[in-house]
Design an enzyme around this catalytic site. Sequence first.
Site, PDB file in Angstrom:
ATOM      1  N   SER A  61       0.826  -1.210   0.000  1.00 20.07           N
ATOM      2  CA  SER A  61       0.000   0.000   0.000  1.00 20.07           C
ATOM      3  C   SER A  61       0.858   1.258   0.000  1.00 20.07           C
ATOM      4  CB  SER A  61      -0.961  -0.002   1.195  1.00 20.07           C
ATOM      5  OG  SER A  61      -0.263  -0.152   2.414  1.00 20.07           O
ATOM      6  N   GLU A  62       1.994   1.230   0.706  1.00 22.66           N
ATOM      7  CA  GLU A  62       2.941   2.344   0.647  1.00 22.66           C
ATOM      8  C   GLU A  62       4.376   1.848   0.760  1.00 22.66           C
ATOM      9  OE1 GLU A  62      -0.502   4.941   1.069  1.00 22.66           O
ATOM     10  OE2 GLU A  62       0.044   3.182   2.235  1.00 22.66           O
ATOM     11  N   THR A  63       5.254   2.560   0.080  1.00 21.54           N
ATOM     12  CA  THR A  63       6.692   2.411   0.274  1.00 21.54           C
ATOM     13  C   THR A  63       7.212   3.745   0.796  1.00 21.54           C
ATOM     14  OG1 THR A  63       6.952   0.754  -1.477  1.00 21.54           O
ATOM     15  CG2 THR A  63       8.908   2.018  -0.860  1.00 21.54           C
TER      16      THR A  63
END
Length: 309
Positions: A61-63
Amino acid sequence: MAAPIEGRARSSKSMSFPLYTVDAFTNKPFAGNPAAVCLVKHDQVLDDETMQKLATEMNLSETAFVRTLSATEDFQSGSRYGLRWMTPTIEVALCGHATLASAAVLFFCLNNPSPELTFVTLSGELKARRCDPFVSLDLPLNSCEPETVNDAEELIKLTVNSLPVKEVQYSSTTKKLLVCLENSVSRLQLESMQPHVDQMIATHNTGRIKGVIVTLGGSEGNGCVDSNGKVYDFVSRYFAPWNGIKEDPVTGSAHTVLSSYWSKKLGKKALYARQCSPRGGDLKIQVRDDGRVDIAGEAAIVMSGNIFI
């Protein structure tokens, strides 16, 4: 057949970046919300296009990209860093769980002794405090206002189906729609809800809404209790297909809106919450008087290594 990693030639121009996968808002692997954390030294060049490609490659979902701010600082002893977040498709202005994951890497993997870390972000300076075994995030408290149901009626129906809706509010700062369900709805019904996520973008494509929060007040009667029998003040789920995320497992940024909403509704500032995605995670919340909110959770380090670009 691909050659073993050890046997592959690397370009003399390739750079190495430490890379971690962290499950945030949980103390066990494969629960909570996973985030990738990439550490970038001040003198290393990593352009926006490459960062986005890396985030797409990680497909979480996020880096998070954590960068030292000067050549004299390092990750083991510094206390102030740059921080950016990217989904598989776009850069976002705020991500709580990837911030918690970034702080957990510095605190618990690299043994950074600082009691508090400051991250310079698109949402201003964010602070993460060590509260073993928790990490507490100092985040902006984002208010929401009543929304006319008719303005998003079809989107709401696609999200909650036939579940009865008590109230709808909107956060203009975060572009999140908050849908509060009636007290008669149970936690099991919320967890069993199956939104038509693929249709949500087509229904609402003006850019005004970038995420939908569905929430429910907690009680023992509706099953909103943890494994020790403690009642959650509220539970929620969060959907953001506009950002390339069908369902976010545990969302710090959504709780900056939820904290404001439920603090007013319940008349209390200390809140205990659960995000009821299939992975799920718990959050301890303290609403402050200065327009900020402290959101605390645990983290499980799942993987560490290096990426060569």
